[in-house]
Design an enzyme around this catalytic site. Sequence first.
Site, PDB file in Angstrom:
ATOM      1  N   LYS A   1       0.836  -1.207   0.000  1.00  0.00           N
ATOM      2  CA  LYS A   1       0.000   0.000   0.000  1.00  0.00           C
ATOM      3  C   LYS A   1       0.875   1.263   0.000  1.00  0.00           C
ATOM      4  O   LYS A   1       0.665   2.166  -0.806  1.00  0.00           O
ATOM      5  CB  LYS A   1      -0.902  -0.012   1.244  1.00  0.00           C
ATOM      6  CG  LYS A   1      -1.822   1.173   1.324  1.00  0.00           C
ATOM      7  CD  LYS A   1      -2.501   1.267   2.663  1.00  0.00           C
ATOM      8  CE  LYS A   1      -1.543   1.747   3.713  1.00  0.00           C
ATOM      9  NZ  LYS A   1      -2.100   1.854   5.048  1.00  0.00           N
TER      10      LYS A   1
ATOM     11  N   ASP B   1      -6.097   1.139   0.970  1.00  0.00           N
ATOM     12  CA  ASP B   1      -6.096   1.324   2.417  1.00  0.00           C
ATOM     13  C   ASP B   1      -7.477   0.943   2.949  1.00  0.00           C
ATOM     14  O   ASP B   1      -8.326   0.452   2.195  1.00  0.00           O
ATOM     15  CB  ASP B   1      -5.704   2.765   2.787  1.00  0.00           C
ATOM     16  CG  ASP B   1      -6.768   3.773   2.390  1.00  0.00           C
ATOM     17  OD1 ASP B   1      -7.787   3.377   1.792  1.00  0.00           O
ATOM     18  OD2 ASP B   1      -6.574   4.965   2.690  1.00  0.00           O
TER      19      ASP B   1
END
Length: 207
Positions: free
Chosen positions: A120, A138
């Site tokens: 991420k 996220d």
Amino acid sequence: MEKEVIKIVLEMLEEMHPDPKCELIYGSPFQLLIATVLAAQATDRKVNEVTKELFKLYKCPEDFLELTEADLADKIKSINFYKTKAKNIMDICRVLVIKYKGQVPESREELVKLKGVGRKTANVVLSNAFDIPAIAVDTHVHRVANKIGLVETEDVLKTELELERLIPEEQWSKAHNYLVLHGRYVCNAKKPKCSQCKLASICRSHI
Ligand code: SF4
């Protein structure tokens, strides 16, 4: 979900969030990398408060290496998990200086080798600092994509791969920011503002 529907979803998200930008404040790819590491399980607002002062004095990995790990921990102590983050950031700076001449590598493969940098974080840096298409998943992106019905999975990696399959590559970075902003300001985890949401007519989780 049909590509036509995706197009409509993206248009509606654009109407609601016409300026889809990363809310972390940074002046270089290195600063975005550090800010993103700090932002894990912390708010962008808190990180921006801390980095406002930190980045005035420490702008690049070489600057950070003038600090001890304890000094850095003290400077970021208002952020969750500051001790682990200080340790990881010092390690990242050492590797950047030794292996990459102080520069942030422009590849996910290299980025995820850095301490505390997952897929991420790597995707946030690639898309925002280097304009390389990527969708960073996220908690907001994962939740909103599932709520709307863009994806149907509890697996974060599957969400990323499915979104990348559905959304044209040139829109990946924008789509990521739309979904983050939508999750932050409209489709809140505890209290989604469905009555203010343009997606209500097509969202399967509309309440
Ligand atoms: S309609 Fe409600 S649940 Fe669906 S995306 Fe909008 S805010 Fe979220």
